[in-house]
Design an enzyme around this catalytic site. Structure first.
Site, short mmCIF file in Angstrom:
data_model
loop_
_atom_site.label_atom_id
_atom_site.label_comp_id
_atom_site.label_asym_id
_atom_site.label_seq_id
_atom_site.Cartn_x
_atom_site.Cartn_y
_atom_site.Cartn_z
N GLN A 267 0.83 -1.19 0.00
CA GLN A 267 0.00 0.00 0.00
C GLN A 267 0.87 1.25 0.00
O GLN A 267 1.85 1.34 0.75
CB GLN A 267 -0.93 0.01 1.21
CG GLN A 267 -2.00 -1.08 1.18
CD GLN A 267 -3.02 -0.85 0.09
OE1 GLN A 267 -3.21 0.26 -0.40
NE2 GLN A 267 -3.72 -1.92 -0.29
N TYR A 296 -5.39 -13.60 -2.83
CA TYR A 296 -4.58 -12.50 -3.35
C TYR A 296 -3.77 -11.94 -2.18
O TYR A 296 -3.78 -10.75 -1.88
CB TYR A 296 -5.44 -11.42 -3.98
CG TYR A 296 -6.47 -11.92 -4.97
CD1 TYR A 296 -6.14 -12.16 -6.31
CD2 TYR A 296 -7.78 -12.17 -4.58
CE1 TYR A 296 -7.09 -12.61 -7.21
CE2 TYR A 296 -8.74 -12.63 -5.47
CZ TYR A 296 -8.39 -12.85 -6.79
OH TYR A 296 -9.34 -13.30 -7.67
N CYS A 393 -9.80 -1.80 -4.46
CA CYS A 393 -9.24 -0.51 -4.87
C CYS A 393 -9.99 0.08 -6.05
O CYS A 393 -9.60 1.14 -6.55
CB CYS A 393 -7.75 -0.65 -5.19
SG CYS A 393 -7.37 -1.85 -6.48
#
Length: 437
Positions: A267, A296, A393
């Protein structure tokens, strides 16, 4: 311009029209209409309710819409401010979308986008979305939306006149805008001197600058892949690759440390990893002896605290398609033998688990921007978890996957919208799903 892409209203690239700006749309622009036929314009650098003069910059396929920049504001929104960065604005750096709005207004725009996507693509009713109390929250670690970006790719352009330009790219362009400082970049990124300093020698075409939470920043030179360097010199598009070995960096989240490739996924906002982890753990509330699945999984950001929570009587399976990241996750889980990481595509791993009749008590889904997809969502539901947290996202991909989840018995019961990318149109959503009652 003539041909199939020319809009029926006759608008063409370079035209300037006066429009009333309508609602925000996903992607960092607002919707406006022009002419008797209501030609749709996606206008950047505008805000809802404004009247602007918009310069047409691009025609959409079949002339269904045009892209435009607000080059003059005739009636301004009360939320409009002067962009803090001199490189933000029409025809300039494309890294930021909303510098012309207050931070609070930016978050309101992002909440509006998420709401619209949940209704239009997710199939939720306005009343259902209203019950979720959608609002976009700031993430600790920036200063009024500035100084947060810990990973920046600096572009290098070698021009025909022999000069070399270092900076950031224009919106929807490979042209490089010379930039000596990026205001959304973390102070450690700027401290490297890459922006505004002397350009790197050929054949470097970009520089990855990474400012980890532990240790000094690193700069990774990137070059065009060898097989297309000739084509790259002629202007072909390419994905740069490291010119040599890539160093590792260390990130700290609470008491945990994660070591990964400087080019590996992490991130970019300094407060994001800790904020996301805290919410994932609070919503899932994993118990000793439970079975957890982290899909993931990256380098194990969520798998590590999940393993600690379920303990030696439980189990954690972290699934990550990228082998280097999966190997890093395995190292981070090594002291917890009841947890394992596998390098395997998510869909294939889920197919195997479903075929074996396995179950999972709690699941984390943190897919790429394209989303998990209906097959993955269906397989997750088949494992009959009591709770799933989806980390997204892209609100459009999230909305599509939530529609699929509902069809397979998983209902959206909680949502947080987090401003992990201030000044840009990007936003992070965390969604809690539970089986239908």
């Amino acid at each position: 311009m003539t041909g199939p892409d020319r809009p029926a209203t006759g608008l063409d690239v370079g035209d300037v029209v006066t429009v009333e700006v309508g609602p925000v749309a996903h992607g960092g622009h607002c919707v406006a209409r022009h002419g008797d036929h209501g030609q749709v314009l996606f206008v950047r650098h505008a805000l809802p309710g404004e009247q602007v003069r918009a310069l047409v910059t691009e025609l959409g396929p079949g002339g269904r819409f045009v892209r435009a920049d607000a080059v003059e504001v005739l009636e301004a929104s009360p939320d409009r401010v002067t962009p803090p960065c001199p490189y933000a604005g029409p025809g300039r750096c494309g890294g930021c979308d909303w510098q012309h709005a207050t931070p609070a207004a930016q978050r309101d725009l992002k909440a509006a986008v998420v709401t619209e996507q949940l209704v239009r693509l997710g199939g939720l009713t306005p009343a259902q979305v209203e019950a979720l109390r959608v609002r976009c929250e700031p993430v600790p670690g920036d200063t009024e939306g500035l100084g947060w970006r810990t990973r920046v790719e600096v572009a290098v352009e070698r021009r025909g006149d022999g000069s070399t330009v270092t900076g950031l790219r224009r919106h929807r362009s490979h042209e490089v805008v010379p930039v000596d400082r990026c205001l959304i970049a973390h102070a450690s990124v700027d401290a490297t001197g890459v922006l505004g300093g002397p350009p790197p020698p050929a054949p470097v075409v970009a520089l990855d600058v990474v400012a980890p939470s532990v240790g000094e920043p690193v700069v990774v030179p990137l070059v065009a892949p060898r097989r297309i360097r000739g084509a790259a010199r002629r202007g072909a598009r390419h994905t740069p690759v490291p010119s040599g070995p890539v160093p590792e960096v260390t990130e700290r989240v609470g008491e945990h440390r994660f070591t990964l490739s400087a080019r590996g996924f992490w991130q970019v906002h300094p407060g994001a990893a800790a904020t996301f982890t805290a919410q994932v753990m609070a919503w899932l509330d994993p118990q000793a002896g439970e079975r957890a699945l982290d899909l993931y999984a990256g380098v194990g950001l969520f798998a590590v605290p999940l393993a600690e929570a379920v303990g030696s009587t439980g189990s954690v399976l972290a699934v990550e398609a990228d082998r280097e990241a999966a190997e890093a996750a395995a190292r981070h889980l090594a002291e917890r033998p009841w947890a394992q990481a596998v390098a395997e595509p998510t869909e294939r791993a889920l197919d195997r688990l479903v075929a074996q009749g396995e179950r999972a008590d709690v699941v984390v889904l943190d897919p790429p921007r394209s989303g998990a997809g209906p097959a993955v969502v269906a397989a997750v539901a088949a494992l009959r978890p009591r709770a799933v947290v989806y980390v997204a996202c892209d609100p459009a991909a999230l909305a599509r996957d939530l529609r699929a989840a509902r069809e397979h018995g998983l209902e959206l019961v909680g949502l947080r919208v987090l401003d992990a990318f201030p000044m840009t149109h990007h936003v992070e959503c965390l969604a809690l799903l539970r089986p239908h009652a």
